[in-house]
Design an enzyme around this catalytic site. Structure first.
Site, PDB file in Angstrom:
ATOM      1  N   SER A  94       0.865  -1.140  -0.189  1.00 54.94           N
ATOM      2  CA  SER A  94      -0.005  -0.064  -0.178  1.00 54.94           C
ATOM      3  C   SER A  94       0.909   1.131  -0.003  1.00 54.94           C
ATOM      4  CB  SER A  94      -0.864   0.021   1.165  1.00 54.94           C
ATOM      5  OG  SER A  94      -1.931   1.092   0.944  1.00 54.94           O
ATOM      6  N   ASP A 239      -1.185   1.079  -3.986  1.00 50.94           N
ATOM      7  CA  ASP A 239      -2.225   0.173  -4.467  1.00 50.94           C
ATOM      8  C   ASP A 239      -3.560   0.640  -4.985  1.00 50.94           C
ATOM      9  OD1 ASP A 239      -3.047   0.314  -1.814  1.00 50.94           O
ATOM     10  OD2 ASP A 239      -3.816  -1.292  -1.583  1.00 50.94           O
ATOM     11  N   ASP A 241      -5.940   2.468  -3.394  1.00 54.68           N
ATOM     12  CA  ASP A 241      -7.120   2.531  -2.829  1.00 54.68           C
ATOM     13  C   ASP A 241      -7.145   3.549  -1.749  1.00 54.68           C
ATOM     14  OD1 ASP A 241      -5.255   2.168  -0.665  1.00 54.68           O
ATOM     15  OD2 ASP A 241      -6.059   0.397   0.300  1.00 54.68           O
TER      16      ASP A 241
END
Length: 452
Positions: A94, A239, A241
């Site tokens: 992430s 990532d 998100d």
């Protein structure tokens, strides 16, 4: 849990996170899952291919066929899992620095695994109990090329495409060399926006900036907004998100501010929203204004997802939830943080008025965040003991749901250990910048004295 934190398990590649460990995680997950097929995907990190190879081998060794998606944003992996009714081993760290990598597990319902299912998998990892398949029943792998495009198509069909296109917006986009570089530029262009990019090439070395979309890493995006006369700037993490914004003047927008603006557009009287214990007073104010209920959880997407599902079972309506780091859920769409979708929902607001006007009602707060690193468990224990003593001595009742949060009415401070890095984090917020700095500094001094 010993292995899985608030957002999976992460560590420095080759040190805390090794191919051998990822292999065991995949074998354990495959042993627990009631499936004959699963997914492996990754973000752009240089160690991603190595770890996906290990994950695919682990799944195949317990008799599970593997769909390999390649470099894919986390929300696109989640969509694929839901559409195909298959679970996933996702290799991503992430927002962590480039040397990190990690493992996130997603269920066949397209939702990150809840704590009780992670605990069961963890038991198999620690006991090394795996249902290894005989030689003639090992899994096979296949390459799937359509996951990213299918993800974009679904978003295009879900957001208010006509309103966004009619506004003729210019979007300055910084995917941060992450997986979003493969999907977000085309998504916003197909929404009818003019898109200019910085750090737009997928690159696991992250040469242009660190993966975390915080203000100190995003100076290039602010400059691009001004140079391109863009209506808004959007930045992702590794990532994709999360989404963080800049206004049309190239000014950074706090994640808590954009969360409050999006929540105000979504929440009605009687609704519920879910946020982590480091929630900003901005969201508290929005809930008070519209008559919505605010539920707090420990920090981390896993905890927020778990609470949303519990509240759904009780009949609650939850149109929006999330954290002030750019990770926002729109649960009626999908129970995942989705940077591109968050950006599109924000564009629906910007289509009606300038970004600075969208966020103006929620900017009258000042935030301070301090990270204190530690090298040994003894240092961590000493700092946490100091945090407990600091909270006991404070003129406020501590909320100990996750660390120690002290609310003073005009301000608050939170001290908690990170779930993904060897750090203790200090958060402070107040209307007055000096007050926020003072609270953060007092907490930092107490912890550093203990550490030293």
């Amino acid at each position: 849990m010993k292995l899985f934190g608030s957002s999976g398990t992460r560590g420095v590649a080759g040190e805390q996170l090794t191919p051998e460990f990822v292999l065991r995680v995949a074998k354990a997950a495959g042993t627990v899952w009631d499936t004959d097929r699963a997914v492996v995907a990754r973000d752009t990190r240089t160690t991603g291919e190595m770890f996906t190879n290990a994950a695919a081998s682990g799944l195949a060794s317990v008799g599970i066929d593997v769909d390999r998606l390649g470099v894919t944003p986390t929300p696109a992996v989640v969509r694929y899992c839901d559409a195909e009714s298959v679970p996933a081993v996702l290799i991503t760290a992430s927002h962590n620095p480039p040397e990190y990598n990690g493992v996130k597990l997603v269920g066949a319902d397209g939702v990150e695994l809840p704590v009780h299912r992670l605990e069961r998998i963890e038991e198999h990892i620690l006991a090394e109990e795996f249902d290894v398949a005989p030689w003639d029943r090992v899994g096979r792998t296949r390459r799937v090329e359509s996951a990213n495009r299918d993800y974009v198509e679904e978003m295009l069909a879900t957001v208010d495409r006509e309103t966004i296109a009619a506004a003729d917006l210019t979007v300055a986009l910084d995917p941060g060399h992450g997986a979003g570089a493969l999907t977000s530029p085309e998504f916003y262009r197909e929404l009818g926006c003019r898109v200019v990019t910085v750090n737009g090439q997928p690159d696991g070395h992250f040469p242009g900036r660190e993966p975390e979309p915080v203000e100190s890493n995003l100076a290039d995006l602010g400059r691009l907004v001004r140079a391109a006369d863009a209506d808004v700037g959007i930045a992702h993490d590794g990532d994709a998100d999360r989404a963080i914004f800049f206004d049309e003047n190239g000014q950074y927008v706090e994640g808590d501010t954009s969360l409050a603006a999006l929540a105000a557009a979504q929440l009605d009287d009687g609704d519920t929203t879910v946020a982590a214990v480091n929630v900003s007073q901005r969201l508290v104010d929005v809930c008070d204004e519209v008559g919505a209920t605010l539920e707090l959880t420990p920090i981390g997407s896993t905890n927020i997802i778990t609470r949303i599902r519990e509240l759904w079972a009780e009949g609650a309506t939850i149109p929006v939830a999330g954290e002030g780091n750019g990770g926002i859920f729109f649960p009626n769409y999908r129970l995942v943080r989705d940077g591109a979708f968050i950006g599109a929902k924000f564009l629906e607001l910007v289509a009606e008025r300038p970004t600075s006007d969208v966020v103006a009602p929620y900017t009258d707060y000042h935030n301070v965040r301090v990270n204190l690193s530690y090298e040994t468990e003894a240092e961590l224990d000493a700092m946490l003991e100091a945090a407990a003593a600091y909270a006991d001595a404070a003129d406020a009742d501590p909320n100990t749901k996750d660390g120690y949060r002290l609310d003073y009415g005009d301000a608050w401070v939170l001290v908690r250990p990170s779930g993904t890095e060897p750090k203790v984090r200090i958060y402070a917020e107040a209307h007055d910048a000096a007050r926020a700095e003072e609270l953060a500094e007092d907490a930092r001094a107490a912890l550093e004295a203990a550490r030293s």
